[in-house]
Motif scaffolding. Structure first.
Motif, PDB file in Angstrom:
ATOM      1  N   TRP A 391       0.833  -1.204   0.000  1.00 38.18           N
ATOM      2  CA  TRP A 391       0.000   0.000   0.000  1.00 38.18           C
ATOM      3  C   TRP A 391       0.866   1.251   0.000  1.00 38.18           C
ATOM      4  O   TRP A 391       0.560   2.235  -0.683  1.00 38.18           O
ATOM      5  N   GLY A 395       0.105   0.824  -6.114  1.00 38.96           N
ATOM      6  CA  GLY A 395      -0.010   0.028  -7.329  1.00 38.96           C
ATOM      7  C   GLY A 395      -0.014   0.849  -8.581  1.00 38.96           C
ATOM      8  O   GLY A 395       0.215   0.327  -9.681  1.00 38.96           O
ATOM      9  N   HIS A 459     -11.324  -8.920  -8.367  1.00 40.56           N
ATOM     10  CA  HIS A 459     -10.781  -7.563  -8.553  1.00 40.56           C
ATOM     11  C   HIS A 459     -11.870  -6.515  -8.402  1.00 40.56           C
ATOM     12  O   HIS A 459     -11.635  -5.430  -7.866  1.00 40.56           O
ATOM     13  N   LEU A 462     -12.428  -5.904  -4.726  1.00 38.46           N
ATOM     14  CA  LEU A 462     -11.353  -5.072  -4.172  1.00 38.46           C
ATOM     15  C   LEU A 462     -11.532  -3.613  -4.575  1.00 38.46           C
ATOM     16  O   LEU A 462     -11.255  -2.702  -3.775  1.00 38.46           O
ATOM     17  N   THR A 463     -11.975  -3.390  -5.795  1.00 40.17           N
ATOM     18  CA  THR A 463     -12.189  -2.012  -6.253  1.00 40.17           C
ATOM     19  C   THR A 463     -13.327  -1.355  -5.500  1.00 40.17           C
ATOM     20  O   THR A 463     -13.237  -0.183  -5.102  1.00 40.17           O
ATOM     21  N   ASN A 468      -8.055  -1.681  -3.977  1.00 39.99           N
ATOM     22  CA  ASN A 468      -7.230  -1.690  -5.180  1.00 39.99           C
ATOM     23  C   ASN A 468      -7.821  -0.722  -6.197  1.00 39.99           C
ATOM     24  O   ASN A 468      -9.031  -0.750  -6.457  1.00 39.99           O
ATOM     25  N   GLN A 470      -6.305  -0.355  -9.372  1.00 40.49           N
ATOM     26  CA  GLN A 470      -5.697  -0.666 -10.662  1.00 40.49           C
ATOM     27  C   GLN A 470      -6.743  -1.119 -11.668  1.00 40.49           C
ATOM     28  O   GLN A 470      -7.847  -1.536 -11.301  1.00 40.49           O
ATOM     29  N   TYR A 475      -3.800  -5.280 -12.496  1.00 42.17           N
ATOM     30  CA  TYR A 475      -3.973  -6.148 -11.339  1.00 42.17           C
ATOM     31  C   TYR A 475      -3.551  -7.581 -11.652  1.00 42.17           C
ATOM     32  O   TYR A 475      -2.860  -8.229 -10.849  1.00 42.17           O
TER      33      TYR A 475
END
Length: 615
Positions: A391, A395, A459, A462-463, A468, A470, A475
Motif C-alpha cells: 500500500w 499500485g 478484482h 477489491l475495487t 485496489n 488498478q 492487477y
C-alpha cells in the motif's frame, strides 16, 4: 567507478516518456529505443505498450538495439578473461538490458542466477569454519541461563572466537545488509551517501562503527552475557541498516529538499517575474504564486516617507513567503518519506521473524494443531507487513511511491522471509504426518486461492472496497508477478535449507549450529500427547527423515506451481514466466538487487539459529 557504488541520479532529459512508461524510481523509465531515437526492425516492439494483458510493459525486451549490437561485436573481439569480466560488469555492476535479457531468457541460466547462486553464497557463508573452544565444566554447572538454550532450540556446545565472529561472520552479514539497502536506493534513483565522501568511504565508516560498538559491550563484564543473544545482534544490524536512511534524510533536509521555496532567482530572472516587485528572491516550483496581499487602511500611513513604507511592505511579504516556505512540503519529499517508511517496515520484518522463531523454539514440544497455529500466525503476520508495504509503494503512478520495480523487490523480500522461517521449522516437525498436513494446506491455498484472486469478480470486489485502484490488466500483471516470486522463493529457500543442513550437520560448524545436530534425547517419564499419541521435542526426527521429507515437499511445491501456471494460462492467457522475463529484461537492475535481497534473507534464517557463546 561502477554504478553499483556510485549511482548517477536519474533524469528525464534523455528522451520522451509517455504516460504508459512506468516509474523506475523517482523518474519515469525511458526505453533505450526512445533514448537513441532509432530502433532496429527486430527490436521494434521495445518501448511499445504490450497488449498481452500485463497493464505494464515494454513488449519484447529480448532484442538488442544498435548500441547493444556494437557491444556484442566488441565483446566477441575480447579475450576469454576480458570477455568474462565485461559480462560480469554488465550483469552485476552496471546491468544492461541486452545482457540480462539474454541470460534470463533461458530457463537454466535464469535458475542458476536467481536460485542456485544466492543459495550457494548463503551455504558457503555459514560453512566458514569458526574457531571453537571447549566449554568449561563450571559453565555447565551454573545452568542454562549463562548462554545455554533449552534443548529444543539447541544448547551451545562450544565457545567461539569473538574476533572471527565479529570481523568475518557478522561482518559479511552486515556488509550484505548495507548492500541491500544501497541497491534499493539505486532502484529509487537516489544516493544515500554524501557526495563529498562517496560510497566507499561512507560505507566503510558505517561498517567500522557497526563493528566497533560491540567490542566495548563484549569487554564490559556486566553486559557480556547479552552478546550471546541472536536477537541483540540482529537489532544492531537493524540500526546499521537504518543509518543510510538517516543520512539520506539529513542530506535532503540540508539541501532544503523538504521546502517548496528553495530555488534562488538571478537579478535578470527576477525582472520577468513578480519577485521583482514583491522583493522575493525565491520561487515556488510547479505551483501558482499567491497574489500579493492588499495593503489595509490600518497599516497605511500617508505621512510616512516612501522608503519606510516600501521597507515595511517588503518585510511583510518576506514573512508571508517564509511562512509559506515552512508550510508547503514538496510531493517529491513526501514520496521519499513513503519510501523510507516502506524500507523501515521491511527491516522490521526480520526482527519480528527472529522474535517469532525464538518464541516457537522455546515453547517446544508442539502438537500438530499448535504447529499449524504457529505457521499460519507467521503467514498472517508476513502478509500484513507485505500488504502494508504494498500500500505504501502504491499500485499506480502517483500513489505515494508508485514504483513497480520497488514493489517487485519488496514482494520478493517478504515472500522469501516467510519461506525461510517455514523451512527452519521443518527440522523440528516431529512426524511425517505434520509435513503432509502443512504441505496439503499450502498447496491447496496456492492452487485454489491464487487463480480465484486473479478473477475479474475478485478484482471488482477489491475495487468496490477501495483496496485496489488498478485496472484489471494491471492487477492481473501483479498477480502473475506474485506467483513467479512465490515459486522463486520456494526454490531458493529449499535449496539453501537442504544445502545448509548438509554442511552444518556434517561440517566443521556442527557444534555452532546444534539446531541441525538432531540429537537423540531421553523421552520424559510422562511425555505430552497429541490425540493420545506421545510426542517428543523434535529431536527424534533425525537428519535422514528431515532431508528426504523436505525433498518430497519441494517436489510437491513444484507440481502445485506448475498446475497454477497452467490454470492461469488457459484461463487468462497470461504466461507467468514470460511476464517475469519481461520484468527482468526491462529493469535489469532487478537481477543484482534480487540476488542481494535473497542472500541477505537467507543469512537471516541461518544467523537466527546459530548458538553464540564467546570464548
Amino acid at each position: 567507478m561502477p554504478s553499483f557504488f556510485d549511482f548517477q541520479q536519474g533524469n528525464e532529459t534523455r528522451g520522451p516518456a509517455n504516460d504508459s512508461s512506468p516509474l523506475l524510481g523517482r523518474f519515469r523509465a525511458v526505453p533505450d529505443a526512445q533514448r537513441h531515437g532509432t530502433r532496429s526492425h527486430r527490436n521494434s516492439l521495445l518501448g511499445t505498450w504490450t497488449g498481452r494483458g500485463s497493464g505494464w510493459g515494454y513488449g519484447t525486451v529480448f532484442g538488442t538495439n544498435d548500441d547493444d549490437d556494437d557491444d556484442s561485436i566488441e565483446i566477441e573481439d575480447m579475450g576469454r578473461l576480458k570477455r568474462w569480466g565485461r559480462i560480469q560488469r554488465d550483469l552485476w555492476l552496471e546491468p544492461r538490458q541486452a545482457v540480462v535479457a539474454r541470460l534470463v531468457d533461458k530457463w537454466w541460466s535464469r535458475w542458476v542466477l536467481l536460485a542456485v547462486f544466492p543459495a550457494a553464497l548463503a551455504v558457503g557463508w555459514c560453512a566458514l569454519p569458526i574457531p571453537q573452544y571447549e566449554i568449561d565444566d563450571d559453565d555447565f554447572a551454573e545452568g542454562i541461563s549463562l548462554g545455554h538454550k533449552i534443548p529444543g532450540h539447541g544448547a551451545a556446545r562450544v565457545e567461539i572466537n569473538f574476533w572471527f565472529f565479529l570481523f568475518v561472520y557478522y561482518g559479511l552479514y552486515n556488509l550484505t545488509a548495507l548492500l541491500w539497502v544501497t541497491k534499493v536506493f539505486n532502484i529509487y534513483s537516489l544516493n544515500w551517501w554524501p557526495e563529498t565522501l562517496g560510497f566507499p568511504l561512507t560505507v566503510s565508516l558505517i561498517g567500522i562503527v557497526s563493528l566497533a560498538v560491540p567490542i566495548p559491550v563484549y569487554y564490559f563484564t556486566d553486559l557480556r552475557d547479552f552478546t550471546g543473544y541472536n536477537t541483540l545482534w540482529i537489532c544492531w544490524t537493524f540500526f546499521t541498516m537504518a543509518m543510510p536512511l538517516m543520512l539520506a534524510f539529513g542530506i535532503l533536509v540540508n539541501h532544503e529538499r523538504h521546502l517548496g521555496l528553495r530555488q534562488s532567482l538571478s537579478e535578470t530572472q527576477r525582472i520577468f517575474t513578480t519577485s521583482w516587485w514583491t522583493g522575493e528572491s525565491e520561487t515556488v516550483v510547479a505551483r501558482s504564486r499567491p497574489r500579493r496581499a492588499n495593503v489595509t487602511q490600518n497599516h497605511y500611513d500617508p505621512d510616512a516617507p516612501l522608503e519606510v513604507a516600501l521597507a515595511s511592505e517588503n518585510t511583510n511579504m518576506r514573512e508571508r513567503n517564509l511562512a509559506l516556505r515552512k508550510r508547503w512540503i514538496p510531493a517529491s519529499f513526501m514520496r521519499f518519506i513513503w519510501f523510507c517508511a516502506a524500507l523501515y517496515v521491511g527491516m522490521m520484518a526480520y526482527v519480528l521473524g527472529e522474535a517469532y522463531a525464538e518464541t516457537y523454539l522455546r515453547t517446544l514440544p508442539h502438537n500438530t494443531i499448535q504447529t499449524i497455529v504457529y505457521v499460519y500466525t507467521w503467514v498472517l503476520t508476513i502478509n500484513l507487513l507485505d500488504g502494508l508495504t504494498g500500500w505504501i509503494l502504491g499500485g499506480n503512478e502517483g500513489e505515494r511511491v508508485g514504483s513497480y520495480p520497488l514493489g517487485w523487490v519488496f514482494k520478493l523480500y517478504y515472500s522469501l522471509t516467510y519461506q525461510t522461517y517455514v523451512r527452519a521449522l521443518y527440522a523440528r516437525l516431529r512426524s511425517p504426518q505434520q509435513f503432509i498436513l502443512l504441505q496439503v494446506l499450502s498447496s491447496s491455498f496456492l492452487i485454489i486461492l491464487f487463480p480465484l484472486s486473479m478473477s475479474r469478480a475478485f478484482h471488482y470486489v477489491l475495487t468496490i472496497l477501495g483496496i485496489n485502484g488498478q485496472t484489471t490488466q494491471q492487477y492481473q500483471k501483479f498477480c502473475a508477478r506474485n506467483i513467479f516470486i512465490r515459486g522463486l522463493s520456494e526454490n531458493v529457500s529449499m535449496l539453501a535449507f537442504l544445502g545448509s543442513i548438509l554442511v552444518l550437520h556434517y561440517g566443521a560448524n556442527k557444534n555452532v549450529y546444534p539446531y541441525f545436530a538432531f540429537d537423540k534425547e531421553d523421552t520424559p517419564a510422562t511425555p505430552p500427547t497429541d490425540g493420545g499419541l506421545p510426542i517428543s521435542d523434535g529431536s527424534e526426527y533425525d537428519f535422514g527423515l528431515t532431508f528426504y521429507a523436505s525433498m518430497v515437499t519441494w517436489a510437491c511445491e513444484m507440481v502445485a506451481a506448475w498446475i497454477v501456471r497452467r490454470i492461469i494460462w488457459y484461463g487468462w492467457k497470461i504466461d507467468v514466466t514470460g511476464e517475469a522475463k519481461q520484468d527482468l529484461g526491462t529493469w535489469p537492475e532487478l537481477l543484482p538487487t534480487g540476488v542481494v535481497v535473497i542472500f541477505h534473507v537467507l543469512q537471516n534464517m541461518l544467523f537466527s539459529i546459530a548458538r553464540l557463546k564467546f570464548h
